[in-house]
Each structure stands twice: as C-alpha cells, then as structure tokens.
Design an enzyme around this catalytic site. Structure first.
Site, PDB file in Angstrom:
ATOM      1  N   CYS A  18       0.926  -1.248   0.020  1.00  0.00           N
ATOM      2  CA  CYS A  18       0.021  -0.131  -0.082  1.00  0.00           C
ATOM      3  C   CYS A  18       0.942   1.313  -0.087  1.00  0.00           C
ATOM      4  CB  CYS A  18      -0.792  -0.152   1.300  1.00  0.00           C
ATOM      5  SG  CYS A  18      -1.765   1.466   1.558  1.00  0.00           S
ATOM      6  N   CYS A  53       0.082  21.932   6.380  1.00  0.00           N
ATOM      7  CA  CYS A  53       0.281  20.533   6.635  1.00  0.00           C
ATOM      8  C   CYS A  53       1.582  20.218   5.590  1.00  0.00           C
ATOM      9  CB  CYS A  53      -0.914  19.841   5.936  1.00  0.00           C
ATOM     10  SG  CYS A  53      -1.544  20.483   3.982  1.00  0.00           S
TER      11      CYS A  53
END
Length: 459
Positions: free
Chosen positions: A83, A415
C-alpha cells in the site's frame, strides 16, 4: 553511476516528506555517493535502481529492504510496503515523532533568521485507528484481475490493494470495505477503467466520527449503469459495527479525472451527514466537507493555535481557508467577530449550519476565493489565521495579507512545511517574524505532519 543499474546502500537520514538519503556501498568511485530513495527509514540497508541522474544529484527507486533498521520494532499491518500509505509504521511511535520534529525544525531553521521558540512536537493522542475518513478506489490488483477495493499500490497509477486490515482506521472501516467489495464481486458489477473510461464503480467513501461513532457510507459511481443500492444498504445495516451507520449515500460522478467528486447525490437511507465533537463544540460533517482526518489530534492542533493567538477579546479575526469553520468557531466564543473565507461552497454551508448548531452569532462565512474575498470584505482584521491547502498561499493573497492588513499577529497552520517555509520568507518581507512554532502529528505511521507558527509584526 548509471541509470537502470542496481545499487545497495544504507540510509543515513530522511528529509521531509520521505526523501531518504542513501550512502552507496560499492567497490569503485561510486562508494559513499548520496542517492535519494523514497519510502525508506534511517539506518535501513536497501537495494534500489537508479532512475534519475542530473549532474551530481541522484534518485533511485526502492526495490527491497535488505536489512531492517534498529528503529523498526513494531509489527506492521498486512499491507505494509505494498500500500502507498504508511512509511513509518514499523517504527516505534516516539521514534516517528522525533524524526518528524527534526525534519520540520531543519526546514524552519533554514528560513527563519531571528531568534524564535521551537516548541517541538505535539504527538497524536492515539497512533492507530485515528482516521475519521477514508476514500477507497475500485479497481484490480493486477491487470484484468478480480475486483479490488482499497488504496493505490505504492509507485503505481492503476493497481489497487484491498486494505482489509488497515491499522490507521477503526475496524468498522475494514468490515464495511470488505462487505461492499464482496457484494459487488458477487453481483459482477464492473469498475470504471481509467483508460477506456468505461465501467460503473469508482469509489467508496467512509466517514466515522471518533467521539459520536456515527458513520456515513457513500458509494461513488458513474451513470453508465442504473443500479439499485437498497439491497446493499440493508446488508450494511445488519453489520456488527461498534459505530452506527446514520446515512448511506449514492453519489454520481462522470468526470474523467480520478478524483472523488460530487455531481449529484442520492440518499439511500438515513441522512447525508455525521456529527462530531471538538473542544466542546458540535460539527455536522457531510460526505464532501473538509474536516481534519484525526479528530483527537485536531483538538490538540486547534488548542495550540488558540494559545498562540492569545487574547482575542474585542478583536476581529479572519480565518482564511476556513473549511467547515472549525477554527473559526473554536475562536468565536473569545472574539468580537470571526470571518471565515473558503472557496468550497459545500464547506461554507456546513460552517454556517455548525455555527447555528453551536449558538454562535458572531461568525460570518463567505464562499469565495480568498484573494477575491479580501477585496470585498469591509471589516478590517485585528488577527489573521491561515490554514491554506498543501501548496500554501497564492503570492497575491500573501502580499495583500502582509501589506494591507497590518495585523499584530498571524497564525499559520500548514500541512506541508516546505510550502510554509517558502511563505515565511515572503511574510518576512512584509515585516513579520516567527516568534513560536511547533509541529502536531496528525498522521501517525505516515510521512505527513502539521506545523503551527505564530508570527508577529515588527515594523
């Protein structure tokens, strides 16, 4: 060093976001050369293929980890390495936050040339099962293979891995994912092929509130088929979840881009939102509203922002890039007035509803591009809070904030610390210096980090 060749080396250090610098181990003049190999962690011995070479800068693609790092002490989930999500999952959580803290401080120290207080890192209250939202994609794990539903494989555009035991979400997510996947497998419903643009299934969106445990499930499809989702809804109702599904939706999206987009939505049952609580306030969150993905971490981030802002009594605060208005409403009880600006209309609608829900009558929310809105707002701010997208502020918006407002303090939440660093250089030109800064880990296991800065006007 030649492109396409295979090399080995040891990771010496990792820069944000996941740029691992590997010292090549060889018996020739290449020994000791530094190569950037993403998705590695400090002190791993790795094998990689050199795929980029420009003058004395080299980049490689990780093939495999030959020797684990001494920092790897945690058992990963079944999907780790396949993943594309978590990179730091095998590291002890305290090692993760120390690494991220060092990365952010290195970035800030390069652009802040005045004395400032770096307060380190605020950890997430929980390091697993913290995400309150997931967007899963339909596809296949191998070309023409069986239907898959999950996340993109690392370093691939099309391949999907079914993440049925993901560690960063609650088990309710995994059960819903597998139920939906098995249902459509049994019905032999096709997914949308990204090359031919033919097919039906696109995404599964799941939101689960941490505090209230309310769950929203949304199936996103094209309009190429007509399919009744009622049967699937009845199956979902019967799942042994610890939370409660309060709404099941069907969203239609025929755009070519591989993004979750709402062209129209049908409520199959229940309602189209969940409720979450942050710092004593309630928030209605629709399927496509922006809301911090770590609810408990968001409380720590917003508490730090409120601390940095200080006394807001009798002051007007601008919350720019306000999303669903969470920061604005957390500040509103202590301010004269808060004005939030957000370009996403659905988020602004949610912000207005949430302000009514929380009994706040000193909040205004404007649906507009920040740059345009700043020319039309008649109020003048005393304080400004910035929480822009990952790429940071538009230069013209930054110039207007820096030159025209003349506020005493700016709180900048980011962020992406590299975008923040670039904008701090510009704000310095307009007379602002960083006084305090810290990072808040909202994304354990991953390379991502939030940063919060207090800037004061010095001239």
């Amino acid at each position: 060093m030649k492109k396409g060749n295979i090399y080995q080396g040891t990771v010496e250090y990792v820069d944000f976001p996941n740029k691992a610098y590997v010292a090549v181990e060889s018996n020739d003049e290449d020994n000791g050369k530094k190569v950037i190999v993403k998705n590695s962690i400090p002190r791993q011995k790795v094998e990689f293929m050199l795929n980029k070479k420009k003058k004395d800068k080299y980049e490689g693609r990780l093939i495999k980890v030959l020797e684990k790092s001494p920092l790897e002490t945690v058992e990963p989930c079944n999907h780790f390495g396949i993943c594309g999500g978590c990179v730091y999952q095998t590291m002890d959580y305290m090692e993760q936050v120390q690494l991220k803290q060092k990365q952010v401080k290195n970035i800030l120290d390069k652009v802040i040339n005045n004395n400032y207080e770096f307060e380190g890192i605020v950890s997430s209250p929980i390091s697993e099962a913290y995400r309150n939202k997931m967007e899963y994609s339909f596809g296949d794990e191998i070309k023409e293979g069986p239907l898959a539903l999950g996340l993109h494989k690392r370093n691939t555009t099309y391949d999907i891995v079914s993440v049925n035991s993901c560690k960063i979400v609650h088990d309710d997510f995994n059960l819903i994912l597998m139920t939906v996947l098995n249902y459509f497998k049994e019905k032999n419903i096709p997914y949308l092929h990204k090359v031919t643009h033919k097919g039906y299934l696109r995404h599964l969106l799941v939101r689960r509130a941490t505090k209230t445990k309310q769950i929203l499930v949304d199936i996103v499809t094209t309009t190429q088929l007509q399919y009744d989702m009622v049967e699937l809804g009845e199956i979902l109702k019967k799942l042994p979840l610890t939370g409660e599904i309060v709404g099941f939706l069907h969203t239609f999206n025929d755009t070519l881009a591989d993004v979750v987009k709402n062209e129209s939505t049908k409520v199959i049952y229940g309602r189209d939102y969940i409720e979450e609580e942050l710092l004593g306030l309630k928030f209605k969150i629709s399927a496509f509203s922006f809301f911090q993905t770590n609810s408990l971490g968001a409380e720590r981030l917003y508490s730090k922002a409120r601390e940095y802002l200080g006394d807001t009594k009798d002051k007007i605060v601008f919350d720019l890039y306000s999303g669903t208005g969470t920061i604005a409403q957390i500040l509103a009880p202590f301010a004269k007035k808060v004005i939030g600006v957000e370009i996403v209309e659905e988020a602004v609608k949610s912000a207005k509803m949430n302000a009514i829900l929380n009994g706040l009558n000193n909040c205004d929310f404007i649906a507009d591009d920040v740059l345009k809105a700043l020319d039309n707002i008649t109020d003048k701010p005393d304080l400004v809070v910035l929480d822009p997208p990952r790429d940071g502020l538009h230069p013209k918006a930054l110039k207007k904030i820096g030159e025209d407002f003349n506020v005493a303090k700016i709180i900048y939440i980011s962020c992406k610390p590299t975008s923040l660093a670039r904008d701090l250089v510009e704000l310095k030109k307009y007379g602002y210096e960083v006084r305090r800064a810290c990072c808040v880990d909202m994304f354990p296991g991953t390379v991502h980090i939030e940063t919060c800065c207090l800037l004061s006007r010095i001239k």
